[in-house]
Design a protein around this motif. Structure first.
Motif, PDB file in Angstrom:
ATOM      1  N   ALA A  24      -3.189   6.704  46.986  1.00 12.77           N
ATOM      2  CA  ALA A  24      -2.283   6.707  45.866  1.00 12.77           C
ATOM      3  C   ALA A  24      -1.415   8.016  45.778  1.00 12.77           C
ATOM      4  O   ALA A  24      -0.965   8.650  44.736  1.00 12.77           O
ATOM      5  CB  ALA A  24      -3.292   6.944  44.754  1.00 12.77           C
ATOM      6  N   SER A  25      -1.266   8.744  47.091  1.00 14.32           N
ATOM      7  CA  SER A  25      -0.605   9.872  47.261  1.00 14.32           C
ATOM      8  C   SER A  25       0.994   9.680  47.077  1.00 14.32           C
ATOM      9  O   SER A  25       1.525  10.706  46.590  1.00 14.32           O
ATOM     10  CB  SER A  25      -0.939  10.422  48.631  1.00 14.32           C
ATOM     11  N   SER A  26       1.395   8.516  47.089  1.00 15.30           N
ATOM     12  CA  SER A  26       2.762   8.199  47.028  1.00 15.30           C
ATOM     13  C   SER A  26       3.207   8.739  45.619  1.00 15.30           C
ATOM     14  O   SER A  26       4.368   9.194  45.411  1.00 15.30           O
ATOM     15  CB  SER A  26       3.234   6.948  47.348  1.00 15.30           C
ATOM     16  N   TYR A  27       2.471   8.504  44.567  1.00 19.28           N
ATOM     17  CA  TYR A  27       2.636   8.988  43.221  1.00 19.28           C
ATOM     18  C   TYR A  27       1.868  10.054  42.768  1.00 19.28           C
ATOM     19  O   TYR A  27       1.614  10.293  41.583  1.00 19.28           O
ATOM     20  CB  TYR A  27       2.583   7.989  42.186  1.00 19.28           C
ATOM     21  N   GLY A  28       1.110  10.885  43.624  1.00 21.61           N
ATOM     22  CA  GLY A  28       0.457  12.114  43.237  1.00 21.61           C
ATOM     23  C   GLY A  28      -0.947  11.933  42.886  1.00 21.61           C
ATOM     24  O   GLY A  28      -1.641  12.786  42.248  1.00 21.61           O
ATOM     25  N   ASN A  29      -1.469  11.000  42.946  1.00 20.75           N
ATOM     26  CA  ASN A  29      -2.779  10.735  42.561  1.00 20.75           C
ATOM     27  C   ASN A  29      -3.863  10.534  43.572  1.00 20.75           C
ATOM     28  O   ASN A  29      -3.559  10.360  44.779  1.00 20.75           O
ATOM     29  CB  ASN A  29      -3.109   9.232  41.684  1.00 20.75           C
ATOM     30  N   LEU A  30      -5.144  10.630  43.205  1.00 25.36           N
ATOM     31  CA  LEU A  30      -6.087  10.566  44.102  1.00 25.36           C
ATOM     32  C   LEU A  30      -6.981   9.170  43.975  1.00 25.36           C
ATOM     33  O   LEU A  30      -6.842   8.843  42.722  1.00 25.36           O
ATOM     34  CB  LEU A  30      -7.406  11.569  44.070  1.00 25.36           C
ATOM     35  N   VAL A  31      -7.582   8.587  45.012  1.00 20.91           N
ATOM     36  CA  VAL A  31      -8.331   7.371  44.731  1.00 20.91           C
ATOM     37  C   VAL A  31      -9.669   7.934  44.568  1.00 20.91           C
ATOM     38  O   VAL A  31     -10.372   8.395  45.622  1.00 20.91           O
ATOM     39  CB  VAL A  31      -8.291   6.607  46.149  1.00 20.91           C
ATOM     40  N   GLU A  32     -10.039   7.368  43.299  1.00 20.94           N
ATOM     41  CA  GLU A  32     -11.676   8.158  42.901  1.00 20.94           C
ATOM     42  C   GLU A  32     -12.734   7.100  43.135  1.00 20.94           C
ATOM     43  O   GLU A  32     -13.976   7.591  43.196  1.00 20.94           O
ATOM     44  CB  GLU A  32     -11.410   8.472  41.466  1.00 20.94           C
ATOM     45  N   GLY A  33     -12.483   5.733  43.513  1.00 25.09           N
ATOM     46  CA  GLY A  33     -13.591   4.991  43.710  1.00 25.09           C
ATOM     47  C   GLY A  33     -13.426   3.820  44.070  1.00 25.09           C
ATOM     48  O   GLY A  33     -11.952   3.147  43.942  1.00 25.09           O
ATOM     49  N   TYR A  34     -14.326   2.820  44.754  1.00 26.97           N
ATOM     50  CA  TYR A  34     -14.218   1.284  45.049  1.00 26.97           C
ATOM     51  C   TYR A  34     -15.443   0.718  44.436  1.00 26.97           C
ATOM     52  O   TYR A  34     -16.197   1.500  44.174  1.00 26.97           O
ATOM     53  CB  TYR A  34     -14.082   1.426  46.534  1.00 26.97           C
ATOM     54  N   ARG A  35     -15.072  -0.557  44.454  1.00 25.60           N
ATOM     55  CA  ARG A  35     -16.336  -1.470  44.345  1.00 25.60           C
ATOM     56  C   ARG A  35     -15.912  -2.915  44.914  1.00 25.60           C
ATOM     57  O   ARG A  35     -14.598  -3.240  44.869  1.00 25.60           O
ATOM     58  CB  ARG A  35     -16.844  -1.539  42.854  1.00 25.60           C
ATOM     59  N   TYR A  36     -16.768  -3.635  45.230  1.00 21.74           N
ATOM     60  CA  TYR A  36     -16.661  -5.075  45.840  1.00 21.74           C
ATOM     61  C   TYR A  36     -17.771  -5.957  45.678  1.00 21.74           C
ATOM     62  O   TYR A  36     -18.911  -5.477  45.347  1.00 21.74           O
ATOM     63  CB  TYR A  36     -16.131  -4.824  47.332  1.00 21.74           C
ATOM     64  N   GLY A  37     -17.258  -7.278  45.757  1.00 19.79           N
ATOM     65  CA  GLY A  37     -18.622  -8.199  45.553  1.00 19.79           C
ATOM     66  C   GLY A  37     -17.953  -9.479  46.089  1.00 19.79           C
ATOM     67  O   GLY A  37     -16.767  -9.878  46.472  1.00 19.79           O
ATOM     68  N   PHE A  38     -19.016 -10.478  46.228  1.00 22.42           N
ATOM     69  CA  PHE A  38     -18.766 -11.842  46.979  1.00 22.42           C
ATOM     70  C   PHE A  38     -18.955 -12.756  45.763  1.00 22.42           C
ATOM     71  O   PHE A  38     -19.934 -12.525  44.950  1.00 22.42           O
ATOM     72  CB  PHE A  38     -19.348 -12.343  48.155  1.00 22.42           C
ATOM     73  N   SER A  39     -18.177 -13.693  45.644  1.00 22.64           N
ATOM     74  CA  SER A  39     -18.373 -15.031  44.560  1.00 22.64           C
ATOM     75  C   SER A  39     -18.506 -14.573  43.330  1.00 22.64           C
ATOM     76  O   SER A  39     -19.358 -15.035  42.530  1.00 22.64           O
ATOM     77  CB  SER A  39     -19.671 -15.750  45.136  1.00 22.64           C
ATOM     78  N   LEU A  40     -17.485 -13.550  42.842  1.00 17.74           N
ATOM     79  CA  LEU A  40     -17.618 -13.216  41.591  1.00 17.74           C
ATOM     80  C   LEU A  40     -16.932 -14.251  40.599  1.00 17.74           C
ATOM     81  O   LEU A  40     -16.161 -14.975  40.959  1.00 17.74           O
ATOM     82  CB  LEU A  40     -16.712 -11.740  41.230  1.00 17.74           C
ATOM     83  N   VAL A  41     -17.567 -14.188  39.396  1.00 13.90           N
ATOM     84  CA  VAL A  41     -17.354 -15.173  38.224  1.00 13.90           C
ATOM     85  C   VAL A  41     -15.898 -14.618  37.599  1.00 13.90           C
ATOM     86  O   VAL A  41     -15.139 -15.138  37.274  1.00 13.90           O
ATOM     87  CB  VAL A  41     -18.384 -15.528  37.381  1.00 13.90           C
ATOM     88  N   ASP A  42     -16.186 -13.187  37.243  1.00 18.43           N
ATOM     89  CA  ASP A  42     -15.030 -12.713  36.622  1.00 18.43           C
ATOM     90  C   ASP A  42     -14.881 -11.234  36.998  1.00 18.43           C
ATOM     91  O   ASP A  42     -15.680 -10.393  36.716  1.00 18.43           O
ATOM     92  CB  ASP A  42     -15.178 -12.765  35.154  1.00 18.43           C
ATOM     93  N   PRO A  43     -13.783 -10.854  37.815  1.00 17.74           N
ATOM     94  CA  PRO A  43     -13.642  -9.616  38.471  1.00 17.74           C
ATOM     95  C   PRO A  43     -13.179  -8.543  37.392  1.00 17.74           C
ATOM     96  O   PRO A  43     -13.262  -7.160  37.752  1.00 17.74           O
ATOM     97  CB  PRO A  43     -12.476  -9.668  39.702  1.00 17.74           C
ATOM     98  N   ASN A  44     -12.891  -9.089  36.212  1.00 14.77           N
ATOM     99  CA  ASN A  44     -12.701  -7.918  34.828  1.00 14.77           C
ATOM    100  C   ASN A  44     -13.959  -7.760  34.407  1.00 14.77           C
ATOM    101  O   ASN A  44     -13.972  -6.764  33.519  1.00 14.77           O
ATOM    102  CB  ASN A  44     -11.616  -8.580  34.050  1.00 14.77           C
ATOM    103  N   ASP A  45     -15.091  -8.201  34.757  1.00 13.44           N
ATOM    104  CA  ASP A  45     -16.290  -8.025  33.988  1.00 13.44           C
ATOM    105  C   ASP A  45     -17.043  -7.110  34.865  1.00 13.44           C
ATOM    106  O   ASP A  45     -17.627  -7.276  35.785  1.00 13.44           O
ATOM    107  CB  ASP A  45     -17.221  -9.514  33.657  1.00 13.44           C
ATOM    108  N   PRO A  46     -17.227  -5.894  34.322  1.00  9.66           N
ATOM    109  CA  PRO A  46     -17.980  -4.625  34.976  1.00  9.66           C
ATOM    110  C   PRO A  46     -19.252  -5.276  35.263  1.00  9.66           C
ATOM    111  O   PRO A  46     -20.259  -4.662  35.996  1.00  9.66           O
ATOM    112  CB  PRO A  46     -17.791  -3.482  34.225  1.00  9.66           C
ATOM    113  N   ASP A  47     -19.904  -6.072  34.458  1.00  6.57           N
ATOM    114  CA  ASP A  47     -21.358  -6.420  34.720  1.00  6.57           C
ATOM    115  C   ASP A  47     -21.627  -7.627  35.251  1.00  6.57           C
ATOM    116  O   ASP A  47     -22.823  -8.078  35.283  1.00  6.57           O
ATOM    117  CB  ASP A  47     -22.051  -6.518  32.997  1.00  6.57           C
TER     118      ASP A  47
END
Length: 846
Positions: A363-386
């Protein structure tokens, strides 16, 4: 301006150079009658005012060396001095330096008071760093100075007096006045990296700025400290400030603005002197505009005087349009990039195919830091944090930037990875899979022939020649006894490119992929588009998890790479320099040689690829007009099996015979529909050696090391001979067959002069004609070889379909860097029979 001292003064060792660090003191402005100043300068010369030595006489002092031009010195100045005591000895000296202000006047009485304390030293020379913080030096010492460079100045007086062994001091100290000058430091904002437009640029809610500062007068070329200002402009509904408006003074920046930060050391820890990150603004502030300014100050006190749009001034509007650049790599699927959350990649993969992802975000091109990642397989809803299929929660570290190996037995699974920046903006990489079951061996067809030889656009003869290639290949395959092989098992990659796919080859136990130089299907669909954009190469997946491949044809491995314009050989493991495909940034941030990620390196264990005569390219060491490897009279003369191959496979030499050339290479010199013997301008086949490849060797002076790995065994070494008489080698049987097809083949000299007993490892091509022994000999030996490579293997036991991924060595894949149709059919058929029938076992269900 004085150096710092620990207590009452700084006492260097005798004779040492004193590097006085700058200490700010309050400037006293005193005005003296001219006569008093005159007395100071005359008396300061240390001349005796009495006629002789008297008891308890005071010592005297003299400055012996000064900067050469006192009216225009650097802010770093050196002085040398000495002292004399008529009735004793000198034990040391005391010095001090005044700041004289813009009028250059110093008051003797006040300057010699306690407001400017004396500092003791036993040395006779010192180097001082003094201030030069008044803008606008009227006599510039640099004739070529840029109009935007500003010189600062300050006048000073240096005083020094002797101290004798009785504690007496020189009552008339020696003194020198001088003017110190310095160039003001400059600042260039480099974060955000994008250039400033004439209005505002977009910035994320967590605004960040970074810069580089330069001090042209400092030995380290860096300033001492910096300060910055972030100032709100207008309201959310107001348009952005324009460059012209700023330069016209409509939004002035003043040096005494209360919003300026404190001065920060440029070399402060955590780069806090080179970057500033502001906390994320609330959503209610979206659309707000700000002006950011940064200044630098050098050790002499000179401050960046100009506020320049796009240089040390940036204008931004806060928005939520920015998100991290997310790059995801998988060995077989290649590398894809994502921003925001609205794109997905679709792939067809094999059941039990191992997928193992790695990724990074920036994210350095606009001056930010990447603060975290997460990943998963066969997700039902990627917008659902749970969602229960997230493998890890938000976090950072090695385990958040790679996935564990994963296989899918069936269905339509997905893989999703997200990256979040310091503004809470998210980019998402989405992979949608269709899993194809690896066909049971008993249900697979025996052999697929892929004709991937490009055709010459608009040339009728090209189609005729291509048809003859297919006819020759069918005859070869049918002659080795592949059960059930028919026309449906031949696919033209150029004409039927939609059907050519992983599901198609999955239905076969083995594949012969016949590739020619140029824009083949493989080169345009499976090879990387460029150095940083590898494509999904499903043929390598087939090799690794399903069946066996014979990859064959001149120019085949070069065609499996991105466009290459450098010298040959291509050194795949070289990260840079001649022969290299360059370097790319791996997902861990390290730089790797791009060639080590390519199909020839990963699937065929090649460390170097070369061609006898690369078309339109040069061989390392060639000079203009002088070729290292001539092609005008080159011809294939012999391809001999290697001793390494016999040893590795413990195979009878009669099963892998030497290959001897035939006149089928003469296809391209015949023009269909015209008189026999007319030259076909396409030259799809000629007597000349061009794209024939040889591997894992460097027969040039290229300064690169080829480290051949143990995962391959050379199968053939081919000798290149320069036949200066340009005569083809005649095979009467094949000549008769091709004559029946309407081609007139002219007989030429027989090849009995080259017998199979020739040792290919020790053969030297001297390019000497049998008919003309006076022809100049060649200075180059060209050795071509094809290799057999162990990749994945089959196992045939148990109720499950045989799968290469189970890891038991059973069969090897083979690479031939030449067109086997150029050799006599009997020898080629024997070699193919051993590879496809005996070694691969395509007629066997296991």
């Amino acid at each position: 301006m004085l150096p710092e001292s620990g207590q009452d003064g700084f006492y260097p060792a005798s004779g040492a150079t004193l590097r006085a660090r700058r200490m700010t003191i309050m400037r006293s402005r005193f005005h003296l009658p001219g006569i008093a100043l005159l007395v100071l300068f005359v008396a300061g010369c240390g001349e005796s005012l009495t006629g002789g030595v008297v008891p308890a006489s005071a010592p005297e002092t003299e400055v012996t060396a000064t900067p050469p031009v006192l009216s225009e010195t650097d802010y770093t100045v050196s002085f040398f001095w000495t002292g004399f005591d008529p009735d004793g000895s000198i034990v040391g000296y005391e010095w001090r330096i005044s700041d004289n202000g813009e009028d250059g006047i110093v008051d003797v009485g006040d300057t010699l008071s306690t407001q400017l304390p004396w500092i003791f030293t036993d040395g006779t020379d010192s180097t001082f760093i003094v201030s030069a913080d008044i803008e606008g030096f009227d006599k510039d010492v640099d004739a070529g100075l840029s109009e935007k460079s500003t010189r600062f100045w300050q006048t000073h007086t240096f005083f020094v007096r002797s101290v004798d062994n009785d504690g007496h001091v020189d009552p008339t100290p020696a003194n020198v006045s001088f003017t110190a000058t310095t160039l003001a430091p400059t600042v260039q904002i480099n974060l955000p990296a994008k250039a400033q437009p004439t209005d505002c640029s977009q910035a994320p809610p967590a605004i960040s700025f970074g810069w580089d500062a330069t001090d042209p007068d400092n030995q380290e070329k860096t300033p001492r400290d910096v300060r910055y200002l972030l100032k709100k402009f207008g309201n959310i509904t107001d348009p952005c400030l324009l460059k012209g408006e700023f330069e016209a003074g409509e939004f002035p920046i003043t040096s005494d603005d209360v919003g300026w930060s404190d001065w920060v050391r440029y070399d402060a820890g955590l780069d806090s002197g080179k970057i500033v990150r502001y906390p994320a603004l609330p959503a209610s502030d979206l659309g707000t505009s700000y002006v950011f300014v940064v200044q630098a100050r050098d050790v002499a006190g000179a401050v960046t005087p100009l506020f320049e749009w796009g240089r040390n001034v940036r204008h931004v509007r806060v928005s939520d349009t920015k998100s991290p650049f997310l790059s995801v790599t998988e060995r077989f699927l290649g590398t894809d990039s994502f921003q925001k959350t609205n794109s997905a990649k679709r792939f067809t993969i094999a059941s039990k195919q191992v997928v193992e992802f790695e990724w990074f975000a920036d994210a350095s091109s606009y001056g930010n830091l990447v603060e975290g990642y997460r990943y998963g397989f066969s997700l039902v809803d990627p917008n659902d944090p749970d969602d229960p299929n997230w493998v890890v929660p938000w976090g950072d570290g090695p385990n958040w930037r790679r996935s564990a190996p994963r296989t899918f037995a069936q269905g339509s699974p997905n893989f999703i990875v997200q990256a979040r920046d310091s503004s809470n903006q998210i980019s998402r990489g989405t992979y949608l899979f269709q899993v194809v079951q690896v066909a049971r061996r008993s249900e697979q067809r025996r052999l697929l022939l892929v004709d991937d030889h490009p055709k010459a656009a608009g040339v009728d003869n090209s189609e005729r020649i291509d048809a003859l290639w297919d006819q020759a290949w069918r005859k070869l395959i049918q002659g080795i006894g592949v059960q059930g092989f028919q026309s449906a098992d031949v696919i033209d990659a150029v004409d039927d490119n939609v059907r050519l796919s992983f599901p198609l080859v999955n239905d076969y136990r083995g594949v012969i992929w016949f590739m020619g130089p140029g824009d083949s299907y493989f080169h345009t669909r499976l090879a990387p588009a460029n150095r940083v954009a590898p494509r999904f190469n499903w043929l390598e997946v087939y090799q690794s998890f399903v069946g066996n491949v014979l990859f064959v044809g001149s120019g085949s491995m070069v065609g499996a790479l991105e466009r290459y314009d450098g010298d040959y050989p291509i050194a795949l493991a070289a990260p840079g320099g001649p022969g290299s495909l360059g370097s790319v940034e791996a997902t861990g941030g390290e730089s790797v040689a791009a060639g080590t990620l390519r199909y020839p390196y990963t699937a065929w264990c090649l460390d170097a690829v070369d061609q006898v005569r690369p078309p339109n390219q040069s061989i390392f060491g060639e000079q203009a007009g002088g070729l290292v490897r001539g092609t005008k009279c080159s011809a294939l003369v012999y391809a001999g099996p290697t001793s390494e191959f016999y040893m590795a496979f413990e195979v009878d030499q009669n099963l892998i015979p030497a290959l001897r050339p035939t006149d089928i290479r003469e296809f391209g010199s015949l023009k269909y529909g015209s008189q026999p013997g007319q030259i076909d301008p396409t030259e799809l086949n000629t007597l000349k050696l061009k794209n024939e490849e040889f591997y894992n060797s460097n027969v040039t002076s290229m300064p690169v090391t080829i480290n051949v790995r143990d995962c391959q065994v050379p199968m053939y070494r081919m000798l290149a001979r320069r036949d200066v008489d340009e005569q083809v080698i005649f095979d009467s049987t094949l000549a008769s067959e091709w004559s029946q097809a309407g081609l007139e083949i002219m007989p030429a000299i027989v090849d009995s002069i080259f017998v199979p007993e020739v040792d290919p490892d020790n053969y030297v091509d001297n390019c000497e004609s049998q008919l003309n022994p006076r022809v100049r000999r060649s200075t180059s030996v060209t050795s071509l070889k094809t290799i057999a490579v162990a990749s994945g293997v089959f196992v045939g036991l148990g109720p499950e379909p045989p799968s290469k991924q189970d890891g038991t060595l059973l069969s090897w894949d083979f690479l031939w860097g030449f067109n086997p149709i150029h050799f006599r059919e009997a020898g080629v058929r024997t070699a193919l029979r051993w590879m496809i029938i005996d070694h691969w076992g395509v007629n066997t269900d296991f």
